[in-house]
Design a protein around this motif. Sequence first.
Motif, PDB file in Angstrom:
ATOM      1  N   VAL A 144       3.492  -9.822  27.833  1.00 14.14           N
ATOM      2  CA  VAL A 144       2.850 -11.105  27.541  1.00 14.14           C
ATOM      3  C   VAL A 144       3.884 -12.225  27.505  1.00 14.14           C
ATOM      4  O   VAL A 144       3.620 -13.348  27.954  1.00 14.14           O
ATOM      5  CB  VAL A 144       2.064 -11.024  26.227  1.00 14.14           C
ATOM      6  N   ALA A 145       5.084 -11.949  26.982  1.00 12.90           N
ATOM      7  CA  ALA A 145       6.117 -12.983  26.930  1.00 12.90           C
ATOM      8  C   ALA A 145       6.532 -13.412  28.341  1.00 12.90           C
ATOM      9  O   ALA A 145       6.700 -14.613  28.610  1.00 12.90           O
ATOM     10  CB  ALA A 145       7.326 -12.472  26.148  1.00 12.90           C
ATOM     11  N   ASN A 146       6.701 -12.461  29.247  1.00 15.31           N
ATOM     12  CA  ASN A 146       7.046 -12.823  30.624  1.00 15.31           C
ATOM     13  C   ASN A 146       5.870 -13.485  31.329  1.00 15.31           C
ATOM     14  O   ASN A 146       6.055 -14.412  32.130  1.00 15.31           O
ATOM     15  CB  ASN A 146       7.490 -11.574  31.394  1.00 15.31           C
TER      16      ASN A 146
ATOM     17  N   LEU B 121       9.746 -12.068  20.090  1.00 15.34           N
ATOM     18  CA  LEU B 121      10.918 -11.189  20.129  1.00 15.34           C
ATOM     19  C   LEU B 121      10.543  -9.728  19.922  1.00 15.34           C
ATOM     20  O   LEU B 121      11.429  -8.878  19.783  1.00 15.34           O
ATOM     21  CB  LEU B 121      11.932 -11.618  19.065  1.00 15.34           C
ATOM     22  N   ASP B 122       9.282  -9.431  19.907  1.00 16.31           N
ATOM     23  CA  ASP B 122       8.816  -8.054  19.748  1.00 16.31           C
ATOM     24  C   ASP B 122       9.275  -7.231  20.956  1.00 16.31           C
ATOM     25  O   ASP B 122       9.198  -7.678  22.100  1.00 16.31           O
ATOM     26  CB  ASP B 122       7.293  -8.029  19.640  1.00 16.31           C
ATOM     27  N   THR B 123       9.748  -6.016  20.690  1.00 18.66           N
ATOM     28  CA  THR B 123      10.280  -5.158  21.761  1.00 18.66           C
ATOM     29  C   THR B 123       9.232  -4.236  22.359  1.00 18.66           C
ATOM     30  O   THR B 123       9.566  -3.455  23.264  1.00 18.66           O
ATOM     31  CB  THR B 123      11.449  -4.316  21.217  1.00 18.66           C
TER      32      THR B 123
ATOM     33  N   LEU C  49      12.681 -18.320  26.974  1.00 18.79           N
ATOM     34  CA  LEU C  49      12.382 -16.887  26.987  1.00 18.79           C
ATOM     35  C   LEU C  49      13.612 -16.084  26.597  1.00 18.79           C
ATOM     36  O   LEU C  49      14.722 -16.344  27.080  1.00 18.79           O
ATOM     37  CB  LEU C  49      11.903 -16.465  28.382  1.00 18.79           C
ATOM     38  N   TRP C  50      13.397 -15.134  25.713  1.00 20.52           N
ATOM     39  CA  TRP C  50      14.467 -14.220  25.309  1.00 20.52           C
ATOM     40  C   TRP C  50      14.629 -13.160  26.390  1.00 20.52           C
ATOM     41  O   TRP C  50      13.780 -12.291  26.559  1.00 20.52           O
ATOM     42  CB  TRP C  50      14.137 -13.585  23.962  1.00 20.52           C
ATOM     43  N   LEU C  51      15.718 -13.241  27.117  1.00 18.51           N
ATOM     44  CA  LEU C  51      15.971 -12.302  28.213  1.00 18.51           C
ATOM     45  C   LEU C  51      16.774 -11.126  27.679  1.00 18.51           C
ATOM     46  O   LEU C  51      17.952 -11.276  27.296  1.00 18.51           O
ATOM     47  CB  LEU C  51      16.729 -13.002  29.350  1.00 18.51           C
ATOM     48  N   ARG C  52      16.156  -9.988  27.640  1.00 13.25           N
ATOM     49  CA  ARG C  52      16.843  -8.769  27.230  1.00 13.25           C
ATOM     50  C   ARG C  52      17.492  -8.148  28.464  1.00 13.25           C
ATOM     51  O   ARG C  52      16.843  -7.906  29.478  1.00 13.25           O
ATOM     52  CB  ARG C  52      15.858  -7.785  26.605  1.00 13.25           C
ATOM     53  N   HIS C  53      18.769  -7.900  28.370  1.00  9.67           N
ATOM     54  CA  HIS C  53      19.527  -7.397  29.517  1.00  9.67           C
ATOM     55  C   HIS C  53      19.473  -5.866  29.511  1.00  9.67           C
ATOM     56  O   HIS C  53      20.400  -5.176  29.097  1.00  9.67           O
ATOM     57  CB  HIS C  53      20.978  -7.900  29.468  1.00  9.67           C
ATOM     58  N   ASN C  54      18.336  -5.337  29.943  1.00 11.62           N
ATOM     59  CA  ASN C  54      18.193  -3.891  30.101  1.00 11.62           C
ATOM     60  C   ASN C  54      17.227  -3.627  31.250  1.00 11.62           C
ATOM     61  O   ASN C  54      16.473  -4.512  31.668  1.00 11.62           O
ATOM     62  CB  ASN C  54      17.703  -3.235  28.797  1.00 11.62           C
ATOM     63  N   PRO C  55      17.237  -2.419  31.805  1.00  4.73           N
ATOM     64  CA  PRO C  55      16.363  -2.135  32.957  1.00  4.73           C
ATOM     65  C   PRO C  55      14.882  -2.290  32.646  1.00  4.73           C
ATOM     66  O   PRO C  55      14.103  -2.698  33.519  1.00  4.73           O
ATOM     67  CB  PRO C  55      16.723  -0.685  33.303  1.00  4.73           C
ATOM     68  N   GLU C  56      14.465  -1.979  31.410  1.00  4.50           N
ATOM     69  CA  GLU C  56      13.051  -2.077  31.087  1.00  4.50           C
ATOM     70  C   GLU C  56      12.555  -3.517  31.175  1.00  4.50           C
ATOM     71  O   GLU C  56      11.456  -3.779  31.679  1.00  4.50           O
ATOM     72  CB  GLU C  56      12.796  -1.520  29.680  1.00  4.50           C
ATOM     73  N   GLU C  57      13.358  -4.460  30.711  1.00  2.74           N
ATOM     74  CA  GLU C  57      12.949  -5.860  30.768  1.00  2.74           C
ATOM     75  C   GLU C  57      12.821  -6.329  32.207  1.00  2.74           C
ATOM     76  O   GLU C  57      11.897  -7.066  32.564  1.00  2.74           O
ATOM     77  CB  GLU C  57      13.960  -6.722  30.009  1.00  2.74           C
TER      78      GLU C  57
END
Length: 615
Positions: free
Chosen positions: A270-272, A261-263, A300-308
């Motif tokens: 690495v998570a993706n 969950l590190d941002t 997978l923790w999907l963060r809903h932002n453009p960077e992700e």
Amino acid sequence: MASGGYDIRAHAVRAALSNRGRPSYRPVPFVPHQPVQQDATGTGIIQDAVLPPAPPEPRRQSLSSPVVRDEGGLQSRGGQRSPQERSLSRSAGPSRPPSHSPLDSLSPPEAKLEIFVPLLRTPVASPPLSQSQHTVRPPQLPPATPPVPQQYLPSNRRNTSSRTSSVASTPQEAPQLSAWQTACLNEAPAVTWEIWAEGSTVYRSLEGQERTQEAALCDYMHQLQLGYVRQPVLGDPPAEISEWLELTKTTVDRIGPWDRLDTRLVARYVANLEEFVFKVADQFPSPPYQSPVRPPGYRLWLRHNPEEKDIRDEVLTTFVHAADNPLEIITQCTSAQELIDHLARNRVWPLPWFGAYRRICRPIVQDHLRSRASWISAYLDLLDRRREVFFNETRGFVLQEAMYLLAFHIHEGFPDPLPLRRRTMRFIDWDAIERQTRTTHPTSLINRDHYSTLYINNIIKLCNIGKPKSLGVPVRYVNAWFLAVQQCLNHTLQVQFNQNVVPTLEMASEMVSIMQYAYDYLVISDRAEWPLHNPWVPRALFQQLQVHVDGKFEGKRAPLLTRKMLIDGREPMSEDEVKHRYLKHLKAQRDQAGAPISYVRGQPRGARARFLVIS
């Protein structure tokens, strides 16, 4: 599976010579580092040190045999020996063939390096690197007739008799290391990934637990890339699929429960990357004796932002890069930044630290060198044909990658990855590049990637975080932000200046925005100094700065930045011109000169802002 990595031993040739052309990665126990060798077959597979076969047992002579003279100079006839001979024989131990000693099997000095290299070496003084120190000699095998010394035989083949040999064994000295080997052994970095992966830890030394975690994450990323690129497909033999699943499971178990969950950008990368590997493993049924590769219940923790989304697309594009046609892709690029990003995706073929071939062994390294060099060779081929390759902006990354690949050839004995590079001598001085590769420190030869979009987003744009918004901000935050600007921008500008590179439009726009904010703050505050080294800053970037005096622009407003402006203004301004046009308006310079002039302050938005007059 002691080591758990995607390694290979030279004797496992079956996968390397299969129709798929991919070497196996069966792990093996760790062995001391062997000196670099060049194989004679051209396959890149270096065989282990070949031990000469044991000599045949001497035939028993008959009673009618002639008189012979043994090692001690005593005479005997056939199998009959005198009491004196029998006494000496019992004290001397097992007999040896005449005229051979344990040291005769290592008669060539190079052969000693092939068989005996200690695990821990005493560092020697590091003289200046020279070409003679890096010459790789071809391996010389010991003669086939002498016996094998006991200390090099396996334990089950050694003579454990208590009788001592008649020939005293001389202790062998460890070979001296070259300056290159000493530097690689004593100054190996904790992580060997690109600078963009360091993020907030860039230009900061890691210690203790943080250093261990970063090194483990770096190794995990390389192993995941290696596993994804060499993944099996449906229809492969079950044994090969089972081996890949087992090795991938071992890799995942080794890292353990890390912070998914590190941002940070590298953690999201690495998570993706890990999720793509899990999806490949989910397609194959796990063996009955083995648990699935994906951790139980993990999603997978999907963060809903453009960077992700950008990171996810970058990981997918990096994997597609492994199957792309270099010549076709480079020809289709429409901008310099797009071409640099394609070349930077060579990271899909990771390379280990020089001399450390435990996890990624030499045959796989040679395969990765060939794959990465195919993109540089395609670039040089188009450059030789005078096709558009955005040479002014891309030459910096190409030179960094070429030096990195040539270092494995010059220092580590791998085949030349760029044999046709001299066709572009009218554009690149390859003699100077090779000299620089021979004399540069190993840590400076790694391609750290100072040009890609990932570098811009995670290093350059990092300076947009923590900007001092007002004069009331504590001074420690002001100093921290200006220090980040000084380190990140200065280092980038220095690299580009040394390699005579024009920044791309994407990178130049971010730099101008940060420079403008720092300049506007120093106009109204003297709590910091101008952070950039002016002789490294191109004229085109300085010409984009806007100076406001009494609410009005000083001079003409800068036009929209273009590629032509960056190429024409690649040279830096003189120090006197910078002081006269820009630095004289800073508050520290005004206070020193005693000029009572009203200047402006405000909240910059990008490179332009609305300002308020402050007396």
